[in-house]
Design a protein around this motif. Structure first.
Motif, PDB file in Angstrom:
ATOM      1  N   UNK A   1       0.652  -1.091   0.052  1.00  0.00           N
ATOM      2  CA  UNK A   1      -0.019  -0.052   0.120  1.00  0.00           C
ATOM      3  C   UNK A   1       0.940   1.222  -0.059  1.00  0.00           C
ATOM      4  N   UNK A   2       1.951   1.016   0.190  1.00  0.00           N
ATOM      5  CA  UNK A   2       2.802   2.002   0.476  1.00  0.00           C
ATOM      6  C   UNK A   2       3.285   2.775  -1.098  1.00  0.00           C
ATOM      7  N   UNK A   3       3.404   1.456  -1.002  1.00  0.00           N
ATOM      8  CA  UNK A   3       4.171   1.820  -3.197  1.00  0.00           C
ATOM      9  C   UNK A   3       2.975   1.987  -4.026  1.00  0.00           C
ATOM     10  N   UNK A   4       1.990   1.880  -3.185  1.00  0.00           N
ATOM     11  CA  UNK A   4       1.009   1.852  -4.555  1.00  0.00           C
ATOM     12  C   UNK A   4       0.222   3.632  -3.835  1.00  0.00           C
ATOM     13  N   UNK A   5       0.508   3.949  -2.769  1.00  0.00           N
ATOM     14  CA  UNK A   5      -0.235   4.921  -2.316  1.00  0.00           C
ATOM     15  C   UNK A   5       1.515   6.539  -3.088  1.00  0.00           C
ATOM     16  N   UNK A   6       1.970   6.108  -2.638  1.00  0.00           N
ATOM     17  CA  UNK A   6       3.769   7.165  -3.853  1.00  0.00           C
ATOM     18  C   UNK A   6       3.627   7.112  -5.493  1.00  0.00           C
ATOM     19  N   UNK A   7       2.544   5.368  -5.467  1.00  0.00           N
ATOM     20  CA  UNK A   7       2.514   6.091  -7.640  1.00  0.00           C
ATOM     21  C   UNK A   7       3.532   4.829  -8.195  1.00  0.00           C
ATOM     22  N   UNK A   8       4.396   4.146  -7.134  1.00  0.00           N
ATOM     23  CA  UNK A   8       5.349   3.292  -7.558  1.00  0.00           C
ATOM     24  C   UNK A   8       4.549   1.656  -7.767  1.00  0.00           C
ATOM     25  N   UNK A   9       3.469   1.520  -8.031  1.00  0.00           N
ATOM     26  CA  UNK A   9       2.956   0.274  -8.268  1.00  0.00           C
ATOM     27  C   UNK A   9       1.768   0.594  -8.190  1.00  0.00           C
ATOM     28  N   UNK A  10       1.618   0.113  -9.254  1.00  0.00           N
ATOM     29  CA  UNK A  10      -0.258  -0.147 -10.357  1.00  0.00           C
ATOM     30  C   UNK A  10      -1.108  -0.527  -9.321  1.00  0.00           C
ATOM     31  N   UNK A  11      -2.645  -0.846  -9.693  1.00  0.00           N
ATOM     32  CA  UNK A  11      -3.390  -1.594  -9.141  1.00  0.00           C
ATOM     33  C   UNK A  11      -3.225  -2.802 -10.467  1.00  0.00           C
ATOM     34  N   UNK A  12      -2.924  -2.379 -11.235  1.00  0.00           N
ATOM     35  CA  UNK A  12      -2.710  -3.867 -12.177  1.00  0.00           C
ATOM     36  C   UNK A  12      -1.691  -5.097 -12.142  1.00  0.00           C
ATOM     37  N   UNK A  13      -0.544  -3.978 -11.504  1.00  0.00           N
ATOM     38  CA  UNK A  13       0.435  -5.263 -11.036  1.00  0.00           C
ATOM     39  C   UNK A  13       0.528  -5.638  -9.749  1.00  0.00           C
ATOM     40  N   UNK A  14      -0.709  -5.397  -8.733  1.00  0.00           N
ATOM     41  CA  UNK A  14      -0.617  -5.466  -7.839  1.00  0.00           C
ATOM     42  C   UNK A  14      -1.138  -7.320  -7.043  1.00  0.00           C
ATOM     43  N   UNK A  15      -1.472  -7.863  -8.112  1.00  0.00           N
ATOM     44  CA  UNK A  15      -1.856  -9.504  -7.649  1.00  0.00           C
ATOM     45  C   UNK A  15      -0.520  -9.803  -7.863  1.00  0.00           C
ATOM     46  N   UNK A  16       0.090  -9.426  -9.004  1.00  0.00           N
ATOM     47  CA  UNK A  16       1.397 -10.037  -9.141  1.00  0.00           C
ATOM     48  C   UNK A  16       2.468  -9.834  -8.137  1.00  0.00           C
ATOM     49  N   UNK A  17       2.689  -9.067  -7.289  1.00  0.00           N
ATOM     50  CA  UNK A  17       3.554  -8.232  -6.144  1.00  0.00           C
ATOM     51  C   UNK A  17       2.727  -9.044  -4.802  1.00  0.00           C
ATOM     52  N   UNK A  18       2.228  -9.115  -4.991  1.00  0.00           N
ATOM     53  CA  UNK A  18       0.852  -9.879  -3.572  1.00  0.00           C
ATOM     54  C   UNK A  18       1.552 -11.166  -3.324  1.00  0.00           C
ATOM     55  N   UNK A  19       1.143 -11.469  -5.100  1.00  0.00           N
ATOM     56  CA  UNK A  19       1.808 -13.140  -4.345  1.00  0.00           C
ATOM     57  C   UNK A  19       3.680 -13.664  -4.704  1.00  0.00           C
ATOM     58  N   UNK A  20       4.479 -12.817  -5.288  1.00  0.00           N
ATOM     59  CA  UNK A  20       6.154 -12.599  -5.336  1.00  0.00           C
ATOM     60  C   UNK A  20       5.778 -12.387  -3.959  1.00  0.00           C
ATOM     61  N   UNK A  21       5.535 -11.730  -2.557  1.00  0.00           N
ATOM     62  CA  UNK A  21       5.962 -11.149  -1.382  1.00  0.00           C
ATOM     63  C   UNK A  21       5.291 -12.505  -0.922  1.00  0.00           C
ATOM     64  N   UNK A  22       4.318 -12.759  -1.066  1.00  0.00           N
ATOM     65  CA  UNK A  22       4.027 -14.313   0.000  1.00  0.00           C
ATOM     66  C   UNK A  22       4.561 -15.000  -0.279  1.00  0.00           C
ATOM     67  N   UNK A  23       5.584 -16.062  -1.866  1.00  0.00           N
ATOM     68  CA  UNK A  23       6.116 -16.153  -2.403  1.00  0.00           C
ATOM     69  C   UNK A  23       7.980 -16.419  -0.838  1.00  0.00           C
TER      70      UNK A  23
END
Ligand code: ZN
Length: 500
Positions: free
Chosen positions: A365-387
């Motif tokens: 959410x910090x990355x999204x608010x800063x504008x560094x992470x687009x909503x479209x990339x959220x699922x991929x990034x989420x999954x990568x961090x869980x791994x």
């Protein structure tokens, strides 16, 4: 008291009635509201949010605060001075937000929440994506209104939930904690996993309900000023006059119902422990969401997942759950309640891995608010961090980035309050243990009153008198750290896993 202060208090008390009314409608939306009422409910909540904001930003409040703030007698009165500090802070924040934005946020959040529930049920992230885009955009606008020059957007939003907390401090607290948690998780994987078959024993819902009600009654929850209902996600809300808890029941997981109910019961005891004479003013409100969460986690984990608690609770469980208890005992159920397994769902996570779930959300959410992470990339990034943090593969978005209600209802900057709650809870439990001469013998007898009254005396009744960091120092004699939490986890889990 000056008339300006009396007017301020009366005005705040009336505004609090509106807030309680909104809370009641929101509670209804999650519990009993038929789906066809969603459109009108969104408009009702938006109207109340607008009226609330108009009252909170009323120009008379500025004048009253100026007059009362200049009064030396009020400054010398600790209650009035604390209330004035809180009212000034709330007024400053509310006046930074234009009324049009407040209304738009309330309406969009109510609709987005309904869209999220559908998208999650159908596992269709693409249907929620435009809503999340819109919400993120609105939250960025909100943060821009609230933030001081140079302040990070995420920090400006987080300050609404945990006054004084910023992302950088949290990162400093979380980074070493994450390493220790990942290491503990690895050690436990090498230990002998406890038998957790009790978790899967089927128990009828009415039996589960009677059992969890008996426990929450014993904790001291006052049913003349509160009630328990069901919702998909358990929560606790205060209407001002009473406290609404919700819980949930899975036929094959009675410990989930117990944990959820004790958790929400801990929140409920905090709300019921606030001073009624301060209702509607900052002294009658919780210190922060992190402190709120500390109360729920303390009851859920430090009480409900302790060996001493199960020695008391086991006969009660046998009485209510009957045959389901056959072949188990207090010791085996204590171990079953403390089984560690990296899992996909935050609200079902064990004590040792829970905070890793929070850290994933904090980073994203910090990355999204800063504008560094687009909503479209959220699922991929989420999954990568869980791994990376939990070592597990996320199979779908329903069990991935669509699992939490928070972002859909506009709660950005909120997740870390869960981990703060765990850290505060451990530090408070250690302090209570020292001051009360040992909690275990009391829990073993089912004597919860000394602990409940200690929490009331040291934390609840002070409302927002201190900010969270100062409250922690006041109650425990030390600033917040992860030391007590890690000690608690390492002590308990090395015993449960036979690693000592
Ligand atoms: Zn909670």
């Amino acid at each position: 008291m000056t008339s300006a202060y009396t007017d301020l208090v009366a005005h705040h008390q009336e505004t609090a009635l509106l807030a309680g009314t909104s809370a009641l409608l929101a509670w209804d939306q999650e519990t009993y509201m038929p789906s066809g009422a969603g459109e009108v409910r969104a408009r009702q909540l938006a109207l109340l949010a607008k009226l609330h904001h108009e009252r909170a930003t009323d120009a008379r409040v500025r004048d009253w605060l100026a007059t009362a703030g200049a009064d030396a007698r009020l400054a010398a009165d600790p209650d009035a001075a604390a209330n004035l500090r809180g009212m000034q802070r709330d007024f400053d924040r509310a006046t930074r937000l234009p009324s049009s934005l407040v209304t738009e946020l309330a309406e969009t959040e109510s609709r987005a929440q309904q869209a999220w529930a559908e998208a999650r049920a159908q596992n269709t992230f693409h249907k929620f994506r435009p809503w999340l885009d819109r919400l993120l955009h609105l939250q960025q606008q909100k943060a821009d209104c609230l933030r001081r020059p140079g302040q990070d957007r995420w920090d400006a939003l987080a300050d609404l939930y945990e006054p004084g907390m910023c992302g950088q401090d949290l990162e400093a607290l979380f980074a070493p904690l994450r390493q220790r948690l990942v290491a503990l998780h690895e050690r436990l994987r090498a230990g002998s996993r406890p038998d957790d078959s009790f978790v899967r024993v089927p128990v009828d819902e009415p039996r589960q309900e009677a059992f969890v009600r008996a426990v929450v009654t014993k904790m001291g929850f006052d049913f003349t000023r509160g009630r328990i209902d069901r919702s998909a996600h358990p929560f606790c809300t205060s209407t001002g006059g009473d406290v609404r808890l919700t819980t949930r029941f899975h036929r094959d997981n009675v410990l989930d119902a117990l944990g959820s109910t004790m958790h929400e019961g801990g929140h409920g005891l905090y709300e019921q422990g606030l001073e009624p004479r301060h209702r509607g003013t900052p002294l009658g409100e919780a210190a922060s969401l992190g402190i709120h969460e500390s109360q729920s986690r303390l009851w859920e984990n430090h009480v409900g997942r302790s060996a001493a608690f199960w020695q008391w609770c086991w006969p009660l469980a046998q009485q209510h759950l009957g045959d389901a208890c056959h072949g188990h005992d207090a010791g085996s159920v204590f171990r079953a309640a403390n089984c560690v397994r990296a899992s996909l769902i935050r609200v079902e996570a064990d004590e040792a891995t829970y905070d890793l779930h929070v850290m994933v959300r904090f980073e994203l959410e910090r990355a999204m608010l800063r504008g560094d992470l687009g909503v479209a990339e959220l699922p991929g990034q989420w999954n990568a961090l869980y791994e990376r943090y939990l070592g597990i593969v996320v199979p779908d978005d329903r069990r991935g980035c669509l699992q939490d209600v928070h972002w859909s209802c506009g709660l950005f900057g909120y997740f870390p309050t869960y981990t703060l709650g765990n850290l505060y809870a451990a530090q408070f439990a250690a302090a209570a243990d020292r001051e009360l001469g040992g909690l275990a013998p009391m829990l073993q007898r089912g004597d919860f009153e000394p602990l409940r009254e200690w929490l009331r005396r040291r934390i609840h009744q002070h409302g927002r008198r201190h900010d969270p960091a100062a409250l922690c120092r006041e109650v425990t004699g030390a600033p917040l750290s992860s030391a007590a939490f890690l000690r608690h986890l390492e002590d308990k889990f090395t015993t449960v896993y036979g690693l000592c």
